[in-house]
Design a protein around this motif. Structure first.
Motif, short mmCIF file in Angstrom:
data_model
loop_
_atom_site.label_atom_id
_atom_site.label_comp_id
_atom_site.label_asym_id
_atom_site.label_seq_id
_atom_site.Cartn_x
_atom_site.Cartn_y
_atom_site.Cartn_z
N LEU A 53 0.83 -1.37 0.09
CA LEU A 53 0.03 -0.04 0.08
C LEU A 53 0.78 1.29 -0.12
CD1 LEU A 53 -2.91 1.03 0.07
CD2 LEU A 53 -2.79 1.03 2.39
N GLU A 54 1.94 1.40 0.87
CA GLU A 54 2.87 2.50 0.88
C GLU A 54 3.63 2.58 -0.43
OE1 GLU A 54 3.81 3.26 5.27
OE2 GLU A 54 5.55 2.29 4.20
N HIS A 55 3.91 1.48 -1.07
CA HIS A 55 4.71 1.67 -2.29
C HIS A 55 3.96 2.11 -3.43
CE1 HIS A 55 8.58 0.34 -3.65
NE2 HIS A 55 8.37 -0.66 -4.14
N THR A 56 2.85 1.66 -3.72
CA THR A 56 1.71 1.97 -4.36
C THR A 56 1.42 3.47 -4.50
OG1 THR A 56 0.73 -0.13 -4.87
CG2 THR A 56 -0.53 1.65 -5.70
N TRP A 145 7.00 -8.22 -7.85
CA TRP A 145 6.05 -7.19 -7.70
C TRP A 145 6.15 -6.53 -9.20
CZ3 TRP A 145 5.15 -3.88 -2.92
CH2 TRP A 145 5.88 -4.57 -2.00
N THR A 146 4.90 -5.70 -9.46
CA THR A 146 4.81 -4.83 -10.56
C THR A 146 4.08 -3.73 -9.95
OG1 THR A 146 5.13 -6.60 -12.14
CG2 THR A 146 4.08 -4.28 -13.00
N VAL A 157 0.98 -4.50 -7.53
CA VAL A 157 0.54 -5.95 -7.70
C VAL A 157 1.64 -6.79 -7.05
CG1 VAL A 157 -0.01 -8.08 -8.73
CG2 VAL A 157 -0.85 -5.55 -9.43
N TRP A 158 1.68 -7.54 -5.94
CA TRP A 158 2.41 -8.48 -5.46
C TRP A 158 2.06 -9.90 -5.56
CZ3 TRP A 158 1.51 -12.27 -1.65
CH2 TRP A 158 2.60 -12.90 -1.18
N ALA A 159 2.98 -10.71 -5.90
CA ALA A 159 2.65 -12.26 -6.29
C ALA A 159 3.77 -13.22 -5.30
CB ALA A 159 3.01 -12.65 -7.50
N GLY A 160 3.28 -14.07 -4.57
CA GLY A 160 3.99 -15.02 -3.84
C GLY A 160 3.22 -15.81 -3.17
N LYS A 169 10.78 -21.12 -10.45
CA LYS A 169 11.97 -20.43 -10.91
C LYS A 169 11.84 -19.58 -12.10
CE LYS A 169 17.09 -20.75 -12.49
NZ LYS A 169 18.20 -21.63 -12.43
N GLY A 170 12.05 -18.48 -12.36
CA GLY A 170 11.65 -17.58 -13.47
C GLY A 170 10.32 -16.80 -13.18
N ALA A 171 9.86 -16.77 -12.07
CA ALA A 171 8.61 -16.19 -11.71
C ALA A 171 8.96 -14.81 -11.47
CB ALA A 171 7.92 -16.84 -10.53
N ASP A 172 9.27 -14.06 -12.55
CA ASP A 172 9.72 -12.48 -12.72
C ASP A 172 8.47 -11.71 -12.04
OD1 ASP A 172 12.31 -13.29 -13.29
OD2 ASP A 172 12.36 -12.37 -14.98
N GLY A 173 8.67 -10.48 -11.42
CA GLY A 173 7.63 -9.90 -11.16
C GLY A 173 6.81 -9.46 -12.31
#
Length: 177
Positions: A53-56, A145-146, A157-160, A169-173
């Motif tokens: 939230l702060e990042h956005t 993140w993106t 958006v965060w993914a994890g 492996k290869g799960a780039d933001g």
């Protein structure tokens, strides 16, 4: 920087100085970067934990060319009769000069400049809309993140995995988020 490469980010932090960057982060609305003496150049690579939230909200400062609008989850509260009990009032403030923000926005919206890393038709491209975007991926594939914006909307958006286990492996933001 448009290609989300680490060296330009670290070099910028080095040239501006960690204290100046943390002061700017404070003005942009970050409250999580509190232990100033604990950060080094790795701060440019995610070495200081911040929440989505702060990042956005900080990216929304870029979207509004240096104006910070308070983040709020509630715009209005009405009773069952439709009478407004509470309503959000925007108390925006200028936290950065317009010209440097415009230069940064030019970098973050330049699809040609980022296409050498992401390709010219990456998920960061929206047809008929200028989009600024920055991605991030941890070395161990635990976080992707993106964060991006148009002039009227900032989105993060965060993914994890909830258990903090690594993604594939290869799960780039840029792809997962």
């Amino acid at each position: 920087l448009a290609g989300s490469l680490n060296i330009p980010a670290v070099q910028t932090l080095y040239l501006d100085g960690i204290d100046n960057v943390l002061s700017t982060a404070d003005r942009f609305g970050y409250s999580t970067l509190t232990e100033r003496d604990q950060y080094g150049l790795a701060l440019a690579l995610g070495g200081g934990g911040v929440n989505l939230l702060e990042h956005t909200g900080a990216f929304s400062v870029l979207a509004s060319e240096g104006m910070r609008h308070p983040v709020t989850p509630i715009l209005k509260i009405q009773n069952r009769d439709g009478r407004t009990l509470e309503e959000f009032r925007d108390r925006s403030e200028r936290v950065m000069d317009t010209e440097p923000v415009r230069k940064l926005n030019s970098i973050l919206t330049d699809n040609n400049a980022r296409s050498f890393v992401f390709g010219s038709r990456s998920p960061l491209v929206l047809k008929n809309r200028v989009v600024a975007a920055k991605t991030g991926t941890t070395n161990d594939w635990r976080d992707g993140w993106t964060i991006g914006f148009t002039p009227s909307l900032a989105v993060g958006v965060w993914a994890g995995n909830n258990d903090n286990s690594a993604m594939a492996k290869g799960a780039d933001g840029v792809f997962v988020a």
